[in-house]
Design a protein around this motif. Structure first.
Motif, mmCIF file in Angstrom:
data_model
loop_
_atom_site.group_PDB
_atom_site.id
_atom_site.type_symbol
_atom_site.label_atom_id
_atom_site.label_comp_id
_atom_site.label_asym_id
_atom_site.label_seq_id
_atom_site.Cartn_x
_atom_site.Cartn_y
_atom_site.Cartn_z
ATOM 1 N N SER B 172 0.887 -1.267 -0.111
ATOM 2 C CA SER B 172 -0.029 0.140 0.206
ATOM 3 C C SER B 172 0.845 1.340 -0.072
ATOM 4 C CB SER B 172 -1.144 -0.068 1.189
ATOM 5 O OG SER B 172 -0.446 -0.026 2.420
ATOM 6 N N LEU B 173 1.992 1.099 0.606
ATOM 7 C CA LEU B 173 2.866 2.171 0.708
ATOM 8 C C LEU B 173 3.541 2.558 -0.576
ATOM 9 C CD1 LEU B 173 4.945 2.127 3.858
ATOM 10 C CD2 LEU B 173 3.513 3.893 3.295
ATOM 11 N N LEU B 174 3.681 1.427 -1.404
ATOM 12 C CA LEU B 174 4.315 1.593 -2.708
ATOM 13 C C LEU B 174 3.261 2.240 -3.720
ATOM 14 C CD1 LEU B 174 6.665 0.592 -4.729
ATOM 15 C CD2 LEU B 174 5.380 -1.429 -5.111
ATOM 16 N N SER B 175 2.295 1.866 -3.413
ATOM 17 C CA SER B 175 0.988 2.193 -4.608
ATOM 18 C C SER B 175 0.781 3.677 -4.419
ATOM 19 C CB SER B 175 -0.337 1.336 -3.985
ATOM 20 O OG SER B 175 -1.265 2.054 -4.761
ATOM 21 N N ARG B 176 0.664 4.149 -3.019
ATOM 22 C CA ARG B 176 0.386 5.490 -2.488
ATOM 23 C C ARG B 176 1.683 6.273 -3.071
ATOM 24 N NH1 ARG B 176 -1.694 3.662 2.295
ATOM 25 N NH2 ARG B 176 -0.072 4.585 3.606
ATOM 26 N N GLY B 177 2.856 5.855 -2.758
ATOM 27 C CA GLY B 177 4.142 6.356 -3.078
ATOM 28 C C GLY B 177 4.212 6.811 -4.587
ATOM 29 N N LEU B 178 3.672 5.826 -5.431
ATOM 30 C CA LEU B 178 3.835 5.879 -6.913
ATOM 31 C C LEU B 178 2.842 7.134 -7.313
ATOM 32 C CD1 LEU B 178 4.191 2.329 -8.164
ATOM 33 C CD2 LEU B 178 5.840 4.091 -8.215
ATOM 34 N N GLU B 179 1.499 7.143 -6.502
ATOM 35 C CA GLU B 179 0.771 7.921 -7.029
ATOM 36 C C GLU B 179 1.082 9.431 -6.797
ATOM 37 O OE1 GLU B 179 -2.093 7.567 -8.510
ATOM 38 O OE2 GLU B 179 -2.681 9.852 -8.329
ATOM 39 N N LYS B 180 1.930 9.490 -5.467
ATOM 40 C CA LYS B 180 2.316 11.016 -5.105
ATOM 41 C C LYS B 180 3.493 11.317 -5.953
ATOM 42 C CE LYS B 180 1.196 10.529 -0.175
ATOM 43 N NZ LYS B 180 0.432 11.767 0.205
ATOM 44 N N LEU B 181 4.352 10.327 -6.245
ATOM 45 C CA LEU B 181 5.386 10.610 -7.222
ATOM 46 C C LEU B 181 4.933 11.026 -8.670
ATOM 47 C CD1 LEU B 181 8.374 10.838 -7.655
ATOM 48 C CD2 LEU B 181 8.058 8.421 -8.400
ATOM 49 N N ARG B 182 3.717 10.502 -9.136
ATOM 50 C CA ARG B 182 3.035 10.914 -10.454
ATOM 51 C C ARG B 182 2.716 11.977 -10.414
ATOM 52 N NH1 ARG B 182 -1.674 10.926 -12.722
ATOM 53 N NH2 ARG B 182 -2.790 10.618 -10.662
ATOM 54 N N SER B 183 1.847 12.491 -9.191
ATOM 55 C CA SER B 183 1.348 13.772 -9.421
ATOM 56 C C SER B 183 2.379 15.093 -9.254
ATOM 57 C CB SER B 183 0.396 14.127 -7.873
ATOM 58 O OG SER B 183 -0.453 13.039 -7.832
ATOM 59 N N LEU B 184 3.451 14.551 -8.482
ATOM 60 C CA LEU B 184 4.636 15.512 -8.573
ATOM 61 C C LEU B 184 5.447 15.852 -9.971
ATOM 62 C CD1 LEU B 184 6.624 14.719 -5.312
ATOM 63 C CD2 LEU B 184 5.641 16.713 -5.746
ATOM 64 N N MET B 185 5.330 14.620 -10.461
ATOM 65 C CA MET B 185 5.969 14.886 -11.909
ATOM 66 C C MET B 185 5.151 15.525 -12.944
ATOM 67 S SD MET B 185 8.031 11.276 -11.907
ATOM 68 C CE MET B 185 8.854 11.475 -13.399
ATOM 69 N N LEU B 186 3.704 15.369 -12.649
ATOM 70 C CA LEU B 186 2.742 15.954 -13.899
ATOM 71 C C LEU B 186 2.847 17.367 -13.591
ATOM 72 C CD1 LEU B 186 -0.338 13.574 -13.884
ATOM 73 C CD2 LEU B 186 1.042 14.393 -15.669
ATOM 74 N N ASN B 187 2.788 17.612 -12.212
ATOM 75 C CA ASN B 187 2.506 19.103 -11.802
ATOM 76 C C ASN B 187 3.882 19.918 -12.361
ATOM 77 O OD1 ASN B 187 0.251 18.936 -10.429
ATOM 78 N ND2 ASN B 187 1.569 18.935 -8.342
ATOM 79 N N THR B 188 5.172 19.162 -12.380
ATOM 80 C CA THR B 188 6.225 19.610 -12.919
ATOM 81 C C THR B 188 6.295 19.938 -14.517
ATOM 82 O OG1 THR B 188 7.472 18.452 -11.055
ATOM 83 C CG2 THR B 188 8.766 19.532 -12.820
ATOM 84 N N MET B 189 5.644 18.651 -15.144
ATOM 85 C CA MET B 189 5.672 18.838 -16.485
ATOM 86 C C MET B 189 4.470 19.936 -16.840
ATOM 87 S SD MET B 189 5.531 14.765 -17.010
ATOM 88 C CE MET B 189 5.004 14.929 -18.924
ATOM 89 N N ASP B 190 3.637 20.194 -16.125
ATOM 90 C CA ASP B 190 2.507 21.189 -16.561
ATOM 91 C C ASP B 190 3.232 22.452 -16.387
ATOM 92 O OD1 ASP B 190 0.453 19.500 -17.127
ATOM 93 O OD2 ASP B 190 -0.316 19.787 -14.992
ATOM 94 N N MET B 191 4.150 22.662 -15.366
ATOM 95 C CA MET B 191 4.485 23.981 -14.986
ATOM 96 C C MET B 191 5.754 24.041 -16.228
ATOM 97 S SD MET B 191 5.284 23.711 -10.839
ATOM 98 C CE MET B 191 6.445 24.929 -10.780
#
Lengths: 235, 205
Positions: B172-191
């Motif tokens: 579950s930590l892996l799943s949540r961590g990947l989700e958070k990492l994805r969000s961070l990377m998406l935000n950066t890409m958007d920016m």
């Protein structure tokens, strides 16, 4: 998108660096520590020199103790304690039947008698010169073997414990012997909690085979008068 | 390394320096690179690696096979990295620490040259640096698990051993961590996209 982050992470080419100089230096230092902690060749020898020395001193001390305890003569008191202790160890291994046979022979409780002897402050081995050795079983029979103290003006009969009913109060008999006991039987003497002198015989198999006590005036007075007193007079 | 061979080697290493040397040579690059991927700094990673192996040396006599030896070494490394992040006092170069435990570099210049070469090697992996930059923004428990899973290719069971967590928790930590990492990377890409759009817009004007 979760799948794509997984794909990205799977496809990343991770750096793989080498620090050979650091690795060798660290290994050297770790092995030095290893030597100090667990003993490399020299530390190992050093540590073991002390171990061997300590072992040597302990061995010499142990040999000394063994020599002293084995070569120096034991006092009659120490011998008596050892005899009783061996007998204790022996009787715990006996079956109920074997125990009953012995108890009927000495007319006393085996364990209780040994415990009583062990706790007596004056427990000792009767010197051989005070013992008249006889050949069992013909001459030795609890029914008619009694022992007397030599040289006592007021000769007192010594009766088998538990068989005092056979004694005749006030009987005075001339007696030349000390303690009569079969060959091989170790004869111990002690004072019981009631103040009576007790003779305890233990054979070579560590079995208590005789228990006699010196009757005092008050003991004799308490004896039933109707019983016949069998006494074998020592010639 | 074959499991049985490693078991024998570990048992021997408790009393035999040669066996310890062999274990060290096998695990040194793994721990150094694990630290580097977690920390992104070769100098600190080198020092963390040194601390890990001094701990391995000290604790080896008491090592029991509750977990595999590999997991045990990684666990020590993970704890060292955790301590590094948590304790600011550890954020000094550990060369001093190493010197207190007997580490004497023969030639500091050579080590410096080696470190520079290693940094250059890391810089060549731009995608890794990008991922790492985002990963380092996550909570340590996510960082640990994602690093062990993707950087070190560890199985869930091994990650559970290393982190001392249950396999379900790791998942579950892996799943949540990947989700958070994805969000961070998406935000950066958007920016980045927005920034690029703005640049184009400014240029057009």
């Amino acid at each position: 998108m979760k799948k794509s982050i997984d794909t990205i992470l799977q496809s990343v080419d991770y750096p793989e660096v080498k620090l050979d100089i650091h690795q060798q230096a660290l290994k050297k230092s770790l092995l030095e520590q290893y030597g100090k902690k667990r003993g490399g060749d020299k530390p190992f020898m050093k540590r073991n020199v002390f171990r061997f020395a300590a072992l040597g001193i302990m061995s010499i001390a142990l040999i000394g103790v063994i020599t002293v305890t084995t070569l120096l003569p034991k006092t009659p008191e120490v011998q008596a304690q050892e005899i009783v202790s061996n007998a204790m160890n022996h009787i715990v291994k006996l079956s109920d039947e074997e125990r009953k046979v012995l108890e009927s022979k000495i007319k006393a409780d085996l364990q209780g008698s040994l415990a009583e002897a062990q706790q007596a402050e004056d427990l000792t081995v009767v010197p051989e010169e005070e013992i008249k050795r006889v050949d069992p079983p013909k001459e030795v029979d609890n029914k008619d073997v009694f022992m007397f103290r030599k040289g006592s003006e007021d000769v007192q009969p010594i009766a088998p414990s538990g068989d005092m009913g056979n004694a005749v109060p006030g009987t005075k008999i001339a007696f030349s012997g000390d303690v009569m006991a079969p060959h091989g039987v170790k004869v111990l003497r002690y004072t019981d909690p009631q103040g009576r002198k007790v003779i305890l015989g233990i054979n070579e198999q560590n079995e208590p085979v005789m228990k006699m006590m010196m009757l005092r005036k008050e003991d004799l007075n308490n004896l039933p008068k109707t019983k016949e007193f069998h006494l074998r007079q020592d010639q | 390394m074959e499991i049985q061979y490693e078991k024998d080697l570990v048992e021997r290493a408790k009393n035999d320096p040669d066996a310890f040397s062999e274990l060290f040579d096998f695990y040194y690059p793994k721990i150094l690179n694990y630290s580097l991927r977690r920390l992104g700094n070769i100098d600190v990673s080198k020092d963390i690696t040194s601390q890990v192996f001094f701990k391995v040396l000290n604790k080896l006599p008491k090592f029991t096979w509750d977990i595999s030896f590999s997991s045990w070494v990684y666990k020590i490394a993970t704890n060292e990295i955790y301590d590094f992040y948590r304790s600011p006092k550890n954020k000094v170069t550990s060369l001093e620490y190493l010197q207190t435990v007997g580490f004497e570099p023969e030639d500091l210049h050579d080590i410096e040259t080696e470190l520079i070469a290693a940094e250059q090697e890391v810089e060549r992996h731009q995608l890794f640096l990008e991922v790492q930059k985002h990963l380092l923004q996550l909570d340590l428990s996510y960082q640990e698990i994602i690093s062990l899973k993707y950087f070190e290719k560890k199985k869930i069971k091994e990650i559970a051993e290393i982190t001392g967590k249950k396999e379900g928790t790791v998942k579950s930590l892996l799943s949540r961590g990947l989700e958070k990492l994805r969000s961070l990377m998406l935000n950066t890409m958007d920016m980045q996209l927005n920034r690029e759009k703005n640049v184009i817009k400014v240029k057009a004007e």
